[in-house]
Write a protein that holds these residues in place. Sequence first.
Motif, PDB file in Angstrom:
ATOM      1  N   SER A  40     -34.103   8.304  42.269  1.00  0.00           N
ATOM      2  CA  SER A  40     -35.508   8.021  41.976  1.00  0.00           C
ATOM      3  C   SER A  40     -36.171   7.288  43.139  1.00  0.00           C
ATOM      4  N   TRP A  42     -39.628   4.789  44.074  1.00  0.00           N
ATOM      5  CA  TRP A  42     -40.690   3.915  43.594  1.00  0.00           C
ATOM      6  C   TRP A  42     -41.967   4.386  44.255  1.00  0.00           C
ATOM      7  N   TRP A  52     -41.091   4.305  38.837  1.00  0.00           N
ATOM      8  CA  TRP A  52     -40.037   5.163  39.356  1.00  0.00           C
ATOM      9  C   TRP A  52     -40.360   6.613  39.007  1.00  0.00           C
ATOM     10  N   THR A 121     -29.619  -3.698  46.889  1.00  0.00           N
ATOM     11  CA  THR A 121     -29.223  -4.333  45.631  1.00  0.00           C
ATOM     12  C   THR A 121     -28.294  -3.383  44.901  1.00  0.00           C
ATOM     13  N   ARG A 122     -27.114  -3.881  44.542  1.00  0.00           N
ATOM     14  CA  ARG A 122     -26.114  -3.037  43.885  1.00  0.00           C
ATOM     15  C   ARG A 122     -25.911  -3.458  42.444  1.00  0.00           C
ATOM     16  N   THR A 126     -24.927   2.011  41.197  1.00  0.00           N
ATOM     17  CA  THR A 126     -26.308   2.188  41.627  1.00  0.00           C
ATOM     18  C   THR A 126     -26.592   1.319  42.853  1.00  0.00           C
ATOM     19  N   GLU A 128     -29.996   0.190  45.214  1.00  0.00           N
ATOM     20  CA  GLU A 128     -31.437   0.229  45.439  1.00  0.00           C
ATOM     21  C   GLU A 128     -31.698  -0.256  46.864  1.00  0.00           C
ATOM     22  N   SER A 130     -34.643  -1.118  49.737  1.00  0.00           N
ATOM     23  CA  SER A 130     -36.067  -1.430  49.908  1.00  0.00           C
ATOM     24  C   SER A 130     -36.359  -1.766  51.362  1.00  0.00           C
ATOM     25  N   ARG A 138     -38.967   2.122  48.488  1.00  0.00           N
ATOM     26  CA  ARG A 138     -37.956   1.674  47.531  1.00  0.00           C
ATOM     27  C   ARG A 138     -37.312   2.909  46.927  1.00  0.00           C
ATOM     28  N   TYR A 139     -36.006   3.037  47.141  1.00  0.00           N
ATOM     29  CA  TYR A 139     -35.250   4.185  46.655  1.00  0.00           C
ATOM     30  C   TYR A 139     -34.105   3.700  45.791  1.00  0.00           C
ATOM     31  N   ARG A 140     -33.754   4.503  44.809  1.00  0.00           N
ATOM     32  CA  ARG A 140     -32.595   4.214  43.961  1.00  0.00           C
ATOM     33  C   ARG A 140     -31.599   5.355  44.111  1.00  0.00           C
ATOM     34  N   GLU A 142     -27.375   6.803  43.389  1.00  0.00           N
ATOM     35  CA  GLU A 142     -26.189   6.762  42.542  1.00  0.00           C
ATOM     36  C   GLU A 142     -24.994   7.157  43.410  1.00  0.00           C
TER      37      GLU A 142
END
Length: 144
Positions: A40, A42, A52, A121-122, A126, A128, A130, A138-140, A142
């Motif tokens: 996803s 942002w 998202w 950020t874990r 996952t 994230e 930024s 900002r990406y997410r 997996e």
Amino acid sequence: MKITCYGILAMVTLLTAQACRKKEVDHETAPFAGVWRLTSVWDSTAEGGNAWRNPAESDHFDRFVFRSDGVLVDEEGEPLCCVPNVYLVDGARFTVVPDQKQTAPRCAHIDCITCEYWTLTRSENTLEVSGCEQHPFRYRFERM
């Protein structure tokens, strides 16, 4: 045997320099190393906020590949251009120290104006990622 202040100072300086050199060479394995699939992005909404959204074909990539030394590479293993050498990983600073000198020829012709660092950020599987104020994103992801 007479020991002078200069002798003690030289000895302390030499020992300190050796200790510092060792710290520069030894670095930890990147806790975020591996292959990550984009899940996803942002993005701004029609209502003027952010939310998202699912990745679109217009997004520039569908995954990130981090080597164990923290270098972000493409599918062929070539380092990506305009990526910072520092990440804030769950609030802790991680400085990328490449295991091997490697340059991507395509990067020589790109004028990079990038962030000083990216924030990672874990949680579970996952990740994230930024950017900064100058280059907000900002990406997410997996873990694959």
